[in-house]
Scaffold this active site. Structure first.
Site, PDB file in Angstrom:
ATOM      1  CD  GLU A  46      35.288  32.200  37.543  1.00  0.00           C
ATOM      2  OE1 GLU A  46      35.173  33.265  37.090  1.00  0.00           O
ATOM      3  OE2 GLU A  46      34.465  31.188  37.048  1.00  0.00           O
TER       4      GLU A  46
ATOM      5  CG  HIS B 222      33.331  28.499  34.210  1.00  0.00           C
ATOM      6  ND1 HIS B 222      32.113  28.311  34.245  1.00  0.00           N
ATOM      7  CD2 HIS B 222      33.964  29.437  34.258  1.00  0.00           C
ATOM      8  CE1 HIS B 222      31.775  29.915  34.439  1.00  0.00           C
ATOM      9  NE2 HIS B 222      32.946  30.559  34.447  1.00  0.00           N
TER      10      HIS B 222
ATOM     11  CG  ASN C  35      35.267  32.493  30.613  1.00  0.00           C
ATOM     12  OD1 ASN C  35      35.302  31.804  29.256  1.00  0.00           O
ATOM     13  ND2 ASN C  35      34.642  31.959  31.402  1.00  0.00           N
ATOM     14  CD1 TRP C  36      35.982  37.544  25.678  1.00  0.00           C
ATOM     15  CD2 TRP C  36      36.633  37.174  23.441  1.00  0.00           C
ATOM     16  NE1 TRP C  36      37.059  38.830  25.072  1.00  0.00           N
ATOM     17  CE2 TRP C  36      37.355  38.532  24.012  1.00  0.00           C
ATOM     18  CE3 TRP C  36      36.878  36.485  22.264  1.00  0.00           C
ATOM     19  CZ2 TRP C  36      38.137  39.014  22.962  1.00  0.00           C
ATOM     20  CZ3 TRP C  36      37.630  37.111  21.331  1.00  0.00           C
ATOM     21  CH2 TRP C  36      38.097  38.315  21.978  1.00  0.00           C
ATOM     22  CE  LYS C  37      31.447  33.410  31.611  1.00  0.00           C
ATOM     23  NZ  LYS C  37      30.510  33.427  32.813  1.00  0.00           N
TER      24      LYS C  37
ATOM     25  N   GLY D 253      27.845  36.165  36.519  1.00  0.00           N
ATOM     26  CA  GLY D 253      27.092  37.044  35.705  1.00  0.00           C
ATOM     27  C   GLY D 253      25.874  37.675  36.427  1.00  0.00           C
TER      28      GLY D 253
ATOM     29  N   GLY E 173      34.274  37.734  33.038  1.00  0.00           N
ATOM     30  CA  GLY E 173      33.456  37.216  31.770  1.00  0.00           C
ATOM     31  C   GLY E 173      32.591  38.537  31.067  1.00  0.00           C
ATOM     32  N   GLY E 174      31.377  39.009  31.752  1.00  0.00           N
ATOM     33  CA  GLY E 174      30.784  39.898  30.893  1.00  0.00           C
ATOM     34  C   GLY E 174      31.686  41.182  30.412  1.00  0.00           C
TER      35      GLY E 174
ATOM     36  CB  SER F 111      29.863  40.264  39.258  1.00  0.00           C
ATOM     37  OG  SER F 111      28.752  39.361  38.975  1.00  0.00           O
TER      38      SER F 111
HETATM   39  P1  PGA Z   1      31.445  37.106  34.751  1.00  0.00           P
HETATM   40  O1  PGA Z   1      31.873  35.683  34.511  1.00  0.00           O
HETATM   41  O2  PGA Z   1      32.450  38.062  35.057  1.00  0.00           O
HETATM   42  O3  PGA Z   1      30.313  37.474  33.714  1.00  0.00           O
HETATM   43  O4  PGA Z   1      30.713  36.975  36.425  1.00  0.00           O
HETATM   44  C1  PGA Z   1      32.887  35.252  35.330  1.00  0.00           C
HETATM   45  C2  PGA Z   1      33.363  33.715  34.840  1.00  0.00           C
HETATM   46  O5  PGA Z   1      32.413  33.059  34.975  1.00  0.00           O
HETATM   47  O6  PGA Z   1      34.550  33.227  34.441  1.00  0.00           O
END
Ligand code: PGA
Length: 219
Positions: A147, A98, A9-11, A153, A205-206, A184
């Protein structure tokens, strides 16, 4: 064999150059990954969907695409929205519900319901995010990503034992659900979750923004 889903998920990240760099590096390294038991799904911004689609076609790689959002409305006079029929040209999946969309864009259950309806009618599979075991899982949803907002994050992932409990409670009323964990997940934390019986994948995400980091999650 059920494949484990690894969803990047590159946001709101990546220009076209950055997307190309990621994909070039992924191409260099993907042959080292055993894809027999894994499904890679990339969820870029709308602006990068065509670039990703072209890469997949040109290189014949087993990667699917997801959208990070979808309009709650059909095609029509909805300035700024991208509808499910338009997304279907590019993606197999869409992420809905989300917590960032709930927090920053005030999305509510009725919006989520409408998005799910639009996506499903267009033939796009929905990945519904939930925040805890009491969150509503909408009708027809097969893929559920748990989540907890405090884990997203923050570098502070949920306790695997708690993930097991949440999954158990979901399975009691949705035994057929495909359950994912997100929050995370990174090369250091991912091994804590691999042994969870009902876990069928990760929403990342990150740690999905860098190709080497993402590849190391797949190893
Ligand atoms: P994160 O994000 O891995 O940066 O915690 C996950 C997400 O929100 O899908």
């Amino acid at each position: 064999m059920d494949k484990i889903l690894y969803i990047a998920n590159w946001k709101s990240h990546k220009t076209t150059d950055e997307t190309k760099q990621f994909l070039d590096r992924l191409k260099e390294r993907i042959s080292s990954v055993n894809l027999a038991d894994k499904q890679i799904i990339i969820a870029p911004s709308y602006t990068q969907l065509a670039e990703c689609r072209r890469f997949i076609g040109d290189n014949n790689v087993q990667i699917s695409l997801a959208a990070q959002n979808v309009s709650a409305y059909p095609q029509g006079a909805y300035t700024g929205e991208v509808n499910a029929g338009q997304l279907k040209e590019f993606v197999e999946y869409v992420i809905v519900g989300h917590s960032e969309r709930r927090k920053y864009f005030n999305e509510e259950e009725s919006d989520i319901e409408n998005k799910i309806r639009e996506a499903t009618e267009a033939g796009i599979k929905v990945i519904q995010c939930i925040q805890d075991q009491n969150s509503i899982i909408h009708k027809g949803i097969e893929i559920v990503a748990y989540e907890p907002p405090s884990a997203i994050g923050s570098g502070n992932p949920d306790d695997p034992q708690h993930v097991i409990e949440v999954f158990k409670s979901i399975k009691e009323h949705r035994p057929e659900a495909i359950l994912l964990y997100g929050g995370s997940v990174n090369p250091e934390t991912i091994s804590r979750y691999r042994e969870i019986l009902d876990l069928k994948g990760f929403l990342i995400g990150g740690a999905s923004l860098d190709a080497d980091s993402f590849i190391s999650l797949l190893s």
